[in-house]
Design a protein around this motif. Structure first.
Motif, mmCIF file in Angstrom:
data_model
loop_
_atom_site.group_PDB
_atom_site.id
_atom_site.type_symbol
_atom_site.label_atom_id
_atom_site.label_comp_id
_atom_site.label_asym_id
_atom_site.label_seq_id
_atom_site.Cartn_x
_atom_site.Cartn_y
_atom_site.Cartn_z
ATOM 1 N N VAL A 239 0.738 -1.075 0.058
ATOM 2 C CA VAL A 239 -0.121 0.097 0.213
ATOM 3 C C VAL A 239 0.841 1.131 0.023
ATOM 4 C CG1 VAL A 239 -1.829 -1.106 1.083
ATOM 5 C CG2 VAL A 239 -0.229 0.257 2.564
ATOM 6 N N SER A 240 0.300 2.413 -0.380
ATOM 7 C CA SER A 240 1.020 3.717 -0.551
ATOM 8 C C SER A 240 1.732 4.231 0.813
ATOM 9 C CB SER A 240 0.124 4.675 -0.910
ATOM 10 O OG SER A 240 -0.284 4.439 -2.242
ATOM 11 N N ARG A 241 2.967 4.757 0.595
ATOM 12 C CA ARG A 241 3.754 5.525 1.647
ATOM 13 C C ARG A 241 4.001 6.780 1.030
ATOM 14 N NH1 ARG A 241 8.813 2.971 3.819
ATOM 15 N NH2 ARG A 241 8.681 4.820 5.057
ATOM 16 N N PRO A 242 3.064 7.773 0.971
ATOM 17 C CA PRO A 242 3.217 9.172 0.440
ATOM 18 C C PRO A 242 4.720 9.598 0.720
ATOM 19 C CG PRO A 242 1.116 8.782 1.061
ATOM 20 C CD PRO A 242 1.837 7.871 1.669
ATOM 21 N N SER A 243 5.180 9.625 2.013
ATOM 22 C CA SER A 243 6.365 10.307 2.562
ATOM 23 C C SER A 243 7.394 9.787 1.788
ATOM 24 C CB SER A 243 6.546 9.975 4.120
ATOM 25 O OG SER A 243 6.867 8.694 4.194
ATOM 26 N N TYR A 256 -0.002 4.784 4.496
ATOM 27 C CA TYR A 256 0.735 5.253 5.551
ATOM 28 C C TYR A 256 0.733 6.784 5.486
ATOM 29 C CZ TYR A 256 3.327 0.810 6.062
ATOM 30 O OH TYR A 256 3.596 -0.607 6.475
ATOM 31 N N ASP A 257 1.373 7.225 6.637
ATOM 32 C CA ASP A 257 1.353 8.711 6.827
ATOM 33 C C ASP A 257 0.113 9.642 6.960
ATOM 34 O OD1 ASP A 257 4.150 9.053 6.138
ATOM 35 O OD2 ASP A 257 3.763 8.130 4.040
ATOM 36 N N ILE A 258 -0.849 8.953 7.793
ATOM 37 C CA ILE A 258 -1.945 9.427 7.983
ATOM 38 C C ILE A 258 -1.667 10.422 9.164
ATOM 39 C CG2 ILE A 258 -4.235 9.216 9.284
ATOM 40 C CD1 ILE A 258 -4.188 7.838 6.361
ATOM 41 N N ARG A 263 4.239 6.284 10.547
ATOM 42 C CA ARG A 263 3.914 5.139 10.961
ATOM 43 C C ARG A 263 2.118 4.745 11.183
ATOM 44 N NH1 ARG A 263 4.852 7.601 15.788
ATOM 45 N NH2 ARG A 263 3.182 7.337 17.439
ATOM 46 N N TYR A 264 1.442 5.708 10.728
ATOM 47 C CA TYR A 264 0.067 5.635 11.232
ATOM 48 C C TYR A 264 -0.444 5.086 9.668
ATOM 49 C CZ TYR A 264 -4.544 6.901 13.537
ATOM 50 O OH TYR A 264 -5.661 7.006 14.088
ATOM 51 N N VAL A 265 -1.297 4.047 9.938
ATOM 52 C CA VAL A 265 -1.780 3.395 8.547
ATOM 53 C C VAL A 265 -3.275 3.376 8.839
ATOM 54 C CG1 VAL A 265 -2.138 1.435 7.221
ATOM 55 C CG2 VAL A 265 0.298 2.211 8.321
ATOM 56 N N VAL A 289 -1.928 -5.195 6.070
ATOM 57 C CA VAL A 289 -1.178 -4.403 4.730
ATOM 58 C C VAL A 289 -0.069 -5.156 4.431
ATOM 59 C CG1 VAL A 289 -2.385 -2.350 5.113
ATOM 60 C CG2 VAL A 289 -0.164 -2.719 6.151
ATOM 61 N N ASN A 290 0.121 -5.257 3.356
ATOM 62 C CA ASN A 290 1.281 -6.275 2.724
ATOM 63 C C ASN A 290 2.495 -5.493 2.519
ATOM 64 O OD1 ASN A 290 2.557 -8.632 1.966
ATOM 65 N ND2 ASN A 290 1.965 -8.331 -0.311
ATOM 66 N N ASN A 291 2.979 -5.034 3.695
ATOM 67 C CA ASN A 291 4.212 -4.339 3.714
ATOM 68 C C ASN A 291 5.023 -4.584 4.909
ATOM 69 O OD1 ASN A 291 2.006 -2.387 2.434
ATOM 70 N ND2 ASN A 291 3.712 -0.957 2.159
ATOM 71 N N GLN A 292 6.437 -4.339 4.697
ATOM 72 C CA GLN A 292 7.312 -4.582 5.718
ATOM 73 C C GLN A 292 7.385 -3.406 6.762
ATOM 74 O OE1 GLN A 292 11.419 -5.433 4.605
ATOM 75 N NE2 GLN A 292 12.128 -5.957 6.796
ATOM 76 N N THR A 293 7.084 -2.441 6.296
ATOM 77 C CA THR A 293 7.505 -1.031 7.113
ATOM 78 C C THR A 293 6.771 -1.121 8.504
ATOM 79 O OG1 THR A 293 7.978 0.233 5.195
ATOM 80 C CG2 THR A 293 7.538 1.592 7.238
#
Length: 478
Positions: A239-243, A256-258, A263-265, A289-293
Motif C-alpha cells: 500500500v502507499s507510503r506518500p512520504s 501510511y502517513d495519516i 507509522r500511522y496506517v 497491509v502487505n508491507n514490511q514497514t
C-alpha cells in the motif's frame, strides 16, 4: 476449530460464490430465524470548529445480523460517539453501540484549523421491523454524551438499497467455533496483496490471529471467537507510503502517513471497506497491509490495521486491535503523533488511562493494594532520557530511508532497555497510577508500569485485560 487449507482460491466466479454464501448463512444463524443487517452510510464533514452530517444511503446487507440478540444495549460507556436505534412510536431504545471516528482525530490536527474535510462513516444494526429513529451522540468537553444528529428510518422505504450482487470473493474460515450469534466475529481483510499473494495473505491472517489467542484474555476466551479472512486483490503488492513517494492502488484507500505520522496506517474509503466486508459475518475488522514497514492504526468500533511483513507484526496486530476492539488508549507518550488529545485533561473515557483528579476514586482502584502509593513512583526520568535518544535514532533512520531491519533492531534494543530498567523498579508488577500516558508526559496516568499499550511488550496489564473481557462479554452474550 476448523482450519481450511491455505491453497483455497479466493477469487470465485459468481455461481460458485452463491454456494459459499449459502453455507455462511447456515453457519451464521444455525436454526434461528435470520434478522437482516441494516447499514446506514453517511457523510461526516467539518473542521476544527464545526461539523455536519448528511445521509448517503441505507443498505440491507446480504448476510444476517451476526450479533447476539441477548445483548442489544451497550453498557460499556466506551467511544467518542454513541448511537441508538429507537422505536419511533414508543421511544424504547432497541439497540446501541459506542464507537469512535477518523473525523474526531482529524479535527484535532493543524490541517483542520485551515480547511474543511469530509469522511465516510457507517452505523450497522439489526434491521428493524418498524419505523425507528437513529440518534447519534458525541462526547462534550466534559466527556458526557450529547445529541448531535438524528434521522428517521422506515424499513419499508423504497429508497433503501436491498439488492446486492454476489461477491466474487469467498470468505475463508480461519476459526469457526459456532453460530455467529453466540460468538465475536473478527474479519481479517487483506490490502496490498495481489492475486498471486493469496496464499501469503491466508498464512499471514492465520499466523497473526493465532498469536492473538496466545495473549490473555483472548487466550482464555478463544472459544468465543470466529475468525474470517477476505481479500480483494490489488494490481501491485503493498500500500502507499506518500512520504517516500511510493504509491499503489488500493480499493480501501489504505496508506501510511495519516495525519503526517509516518507509522500511522488507516483505510480512508469507508464505503469500499463496507462493500467488501458485508460478504462475511463480522463485528470487528483488522486490515493486514502487505508491507514490511512498521505501521498500523486502530479506531474503536471501526477497524484496525497492521503491517503484516514487519518483525513486530504480531505485536502490531494485538496493539491496534486493542484500540479497535476495546477502546484502549495508547499509554506511550514519547513518540510523536499527528493529532492531539486536548489540554484540559478531563477524565478520559478510555478504561486504561486517567487524569487522576481524585486519587481516592481511581477508576481501577479495586486492583490497587492499600500499601501502593498513588501516584505510583517509577523510573520516569531514566526512561524519558533513554527514550529521547531512541526517538532521535528513529527519526534519523526514517530520514535516511535505512532498511527496515535497522528499525526493527532499534525497537528490540529499546524494549530490552525497558525490560531491564523496569525489572529493578519497586512497583514493577503492581497496579497503581504511573504518570505518563495518552501521549502526555504529565497529567495522565496508566495502570501499570508496562503493558503492550505502552511499549512493544507482549502482555496487557490487568486493567486492559478487564476492559477486553467486558467487550467479549458484550458481543458473545455472556
Amino acid at each position: 476449530m476448523d482450519h481450511l487449507p491455505a491453497s483455497r482460491i479466493l477469487i470465485r466466479f459468481v455461481a460458485a460464490c452463491a454456494l459459499a454464501v449459502a453455507g455462511l448463512l447456515a453457519t451464521a444463524v444455525a436454526a434461528t430465524p435470520a434478522t437482516r443487517t441494516m447499514r446506514l452510510d453517511y457523510f461526516h464533514t467539518g473542521d476544527a470548529r464545526t461539523q455536519h452530517y448528511a445521509i448517503d444511503r441505507i443498505v440491507i446487507e446480504p448476510l444476517p445480523w451476526p450479533g447476539n440478540p441477548a445483548r442489544p444495549i451497550d453498557d460499556s460507556n466506551r467511544g467518542h460517539n454513541r448511537f441508538e436505534v429507537v422505536d419511533a412510536q414508543t421511544g424504547t431504545v432497541l439497540f446501541s453501540r459506542g464507537f469512535s471516528t477518523v473525523f474526531a482525530e482529524w479535527r484535532t490536527t493543524a490541517e483542520a484549523a485551515k480547511l474543511t474535510r469530509g469522511f465516510q462513516e457507517s452505523l450497522r444494526f439489526p434491521a428493524p421491523d418498524r419505523p425507528v429513529r437513529v440518534r447519534l451522540f458525541e462526547r462534550d468537553t466534559n466527556n458526557a454524551f450529547v445529541p448531535v444528529w438524528s434521522i428517521d428510518v422506515d424499513p419499508q422505504a423504497q429508497d433503501i438499497q436491498r439488492g446486492s450482487l454476489p461477491s466474487p470473493l469467498e470468505p475463508i474460515a480461519i476459526r469457526d467455533n459456532g453460530p455467529s450469534a453466540h460468538k465475536v466475529d473478527l474479519l481479517i481483510i487483506g490490502d496490498g496483496y495481489t492475486a498471486a499473494d493469496a496464499d501469503k495473505f491466508i498464512a499471514d491472517a492465520r499466523r497473526m490471529s493465532d498469536y492473538l489467542f496466545t495473549v490473555s484474555p483472548f487466550r482464555e476466551r478463544a472459544g468465543d471467537f470466529n475468525v474470517w479472512a477476505l481479500m480483494s486483490p490489488t494490481p501491485e503488492s503493498g500500500v502507499s507510503r506518500p512520504s517516500t513517494g511510493d504509491y499503489h492502488a488500493s480499493e480501501l484507500g489504505t496508506r501510511y502517513d495519516i495525519f503526517g505520522s509516518e507509522r500511522y496506517v488507516l483505510a480512508l474509503d469507508n464505503r469500499a471497506l463496507r462493500e467488501i466486508a458485508q460478504h462475511a459475518p463480522y463485528e470487528f475488522i483488522e486490515i493486514l497491509v502487505n508491507n514490511q514497514t512498521y505501521g498500523g492504526g486502530g479506531i474503536f468500533g471501526q477497524f484496525s490495521t497492521a503491517a503484516a511483513g514487519n518483525d513486530f507484526a504480531n505485536y502490531l496486530f494485538v496493539h491496534e486491535f486493542g484500540h479497535h476492539f476495546a477502546g484502549l488508549a495508547d499509554e506511550y507518550y514519547t513518540s510523536p503523533v499527528g493529532y492531539l488529545t486536548g489540554t484540559s485533561q478531563v477524565e478520559p473515557w478510555e478504561p486504561n488511562v486517567t487524569a487522576l483528579h481524585d486519587p481516592k476514586q481511581l477508576k481501577w482502584r479495586h486492583h490497587v493494594r492499600a500499601e501502593t502509593p498513588v501516584p505510583t513512583p517509577w523510573p520516569k526520568a531514566q526512561f524519558e532520557a533513554r527514550s529521547r535518544e531512541f526517538q532521535k535514532q528513529r527519526v534519523e533512520l526514517r530520514a535516511q530511508q535505512r532498511p527496515e531491519s535497522e528499525m526493527e533492531a532499534l525497537f528490540r534494543a529499546e524494549l530490552a532497555y525497558n525490560e531491564q530498567l523496569f525489572a529493578e523498579a519497586p512497583h514493577r508488577d503492581e497496579v497503581g497510577a504511573f504518570e505518563g500516558a495518552n501521549y502526555e508526559a504529565s497529567g495522565y496516568f496508566r495502570p501499570q508500569m508496562q503493558c503492550l499499550m505502552f511499549d512493544r511488550s507482549d502482555a496487557f496489564c490487568r486493567v486492559c485485560r478487564d476492559a477486553v473481557e467486558q467487550i467479549i462479554d458484550l458481543y458473545s452474550g455472556k
